[in-house]
Design a protein around this motif. Structure first.
Motif, short mmCIF file in Angstrom:
data_model
loop_
_atom_site.label_atom_id
_atom_site.label_comp_id
_atom_site.label_asym_id
_atom_site.label_seq_id
_atom_site.Cartn_x
_atom_site.Cartn_y
_atom_site.Cartn_z
N ARG A 48 53.96 50.81 2.12
CA ARG A 48 52.42 50.36 2.32
C ARG A 48 51.75 50.62 3.39
O ARG A 48 50.48 50.27 3.40
N THR A 49 52.28 51.06 4.42
CA THR A 49 51.64 51.44 5.70
C THR A 49 51.27 52.79 5.68
O THR A 49 52.24 53.48 5.87
N ASP A 50 50.18 53.23 5.87
CA ASP A 50 49.86 54.77 5.92
C ASP A 50 49.53 54.91 7.58
O ASP A 50 48.46 54.61 7.92
N CYS A 51 50.53 55.70 8.21
CA CYS A 51 50.46 55.94 9.63
C CYS A 51 49.19 56.85 9.98
O CYS A 51 48.51 56.57 11.00
N LEU A 52 48.51 57.48 8.77
CA LEU A 52 47.38 58.30 8.96
C LEU A 52 46.16 57.56 9.22
O LEU A 52 45.16 57.99 9.73
N THR A 53 46.09 56.34 9.02
CA THR A 53 44.92 55.54 8.99
C THR A 53 45.00 54.55 10.37
O THR A 53 44.17 53.91 10.75
N CYS A 54 46.17 55.16 11.19
CA CYS A 54 46.58 53.91 12.22
C CYS A 54 46.54 54.68 13.38
O CYS A 54 45.81 54.96 14.38
N ALA A 55 47.68 55.53 13.59
CA ALA A 55 48.11 56.31 14.83
C ALA A 55 48.04 55.61 16.23
O ALA A 55 48.08 56.40 17.13
N ASN A 56 48.07 54.26 16.17
CA ASN A 56 48.20 53.62 17.48
C ASN A 56 49.07 53.89 18.25
O ASN A 56 49.06 53.62 19.54
N CYS A 57 50.25 54.32 17.80
CA CYS A 57 51.57 54.70 18.75
C CYS A 57 51.10 55.97 19.47
O CYS A 57 51.15 56.01 20.80
N CYS A 58 50.56 57.00 18.66
CA CYS A 58 50.04 58.05 19.45
C CYS A 58 48.77 57.86 20.39
O CYS A 58 48.55 58.73 21.34
N GLU A 125 61.41 58.78 15.43
CA GLU A 125 61.98 57.57 15.17
C GLU A 125 61.27 56.10 15.42
O GLU A 125 61.66 55.32 14.89
N TYR A 126 60.10 56.33 15.95
CA TYR A 126 59.25 55.26 16.37
C TYR A 126 58.81 54.65 14.73
O TYR A 126 58.57 55.22 13.77
N PRO A 127 59.01 53.23 14.61
CA PRO A 127 59.08 52.24 15.72
C PRO A 127 60.54 51.72 15.73
O PRO A 127 60.71 50.55 16.27
N PHE A 146 53.08 44.73 19.63
CA PHE A 146 51.73 44.52 20.13
C PHE A 146 51.15 46.02 19.84
O PHE A 146 50.00 46.11 20.13
N VAL A 147 51.92 47.08 19.30
CA VAL A 147 50.95 48.25 19.18
C VAL A 147 51.32 48.72 17.82
O VAL A 147 50.14 49.40 17.27
N CYS A 148 52.19 48.35 17.11
CA CYS A 148 52.48 48.93 15.79
C CYS A 148 52.40 47.71 14.58
O CYS A 148 53.36 46.97 14.62
N PRO A 149 51.38 47.74 13.83
CA PRO A 149 51.53 46.99 12.51
C PRO A 149 52.65 46.57 11.65
O PRO A 149 52.97 45.62 11.31
#
Ligand code: SF4
Ligand code: SF4
Length: 164
Positions: A48-58, A125-127, A146-149
């Motif tokens: 349900r989480t699309d990393c392409l809408t986030c990229a907060n780790c990068c 491997e993140y998160p 704190f970084v990854c929803p």
């Protein structure tokens, strides 16, 4: 997602003490099926989480680069490993090779990673929420809330499912 990311540090701060206690108890007495549970929770969350809408780790943290990562990526970029290190990396206070700057240089405006196929192991491997012996990753995981929803949601679901 923008709103979720704006609220995340505050939400993670509010849960920090509770999460520390939970992981301390989990480390002392991990359930026998923890590896299986974490795999399930991780897969469910990333459906349900699309990393392409986030990229907060990068955008905010960036990985550490192992020797193998450096050799693989520099070969892919067709430059010498030493030139790659000089151009993109620095040695941090722990002696690890990390990015000179965040957001990561390899992150595009569309949130795609330009070296995705050869990206560092830490990025793959993140998160780390499907790692074996997850009870040992409490401190790192709390930091990641704190970084990854997705990491935040997984920890919330863990507390609901695992009675520790
Ligand atoms: S791993 Fe977490 S922080 Fe990174 S892009 Fe996916 S949801 Fe966002
Ligand atoms: S190498 Fe790719 S996946 Fe890793 S931080 Fe940079 S943009 Fe993100």
């Amino acid at each position: 997602m923008k709103e979720v990311l704006q609220q995340l540090p505050l939400k993670a701060t509010e849960k920090q003490a509770e999460n520390k206690k939970f992981f301390a108890r989990l480390k002392k007495r991990p359930p026998k099926d923890l590896d299986y549970t974490m795999k399930q929770l991780h897969e469910k969350e990333f459906q349900r989480t699309d990393c392409l809408t986030c990229a907060n780790c990068c955008k905010t943290t960036g990985p550490l680069f192992t020797r193998i990562d450096i050799d693989r990526i520099s070969k892919h970029l067709k430059i010498k490993a030493s030139a790659f290190q000089e151009k993109y990396l620095r040695t941090d206070e722990d002696g690890d090779e990390v990015l000179q700057q965040v957001p990561c240089t390899f992150l595009g405006a569309d949130n795609y990673c330009s070296i995705y196929e050869v990206r560092p192991k830490a990025c793959r491997e993140y998160p780390h929420t499907d790692r074996k012996k997850f009870q040992q990753l409490g401190a790192l995981t709390i930091k990641n809330t704190f970084v990854c929803p997705a990491a935040y949601n997984i920890v919330e679901e863990m507390k609901r499912l695992i009675n520790r």
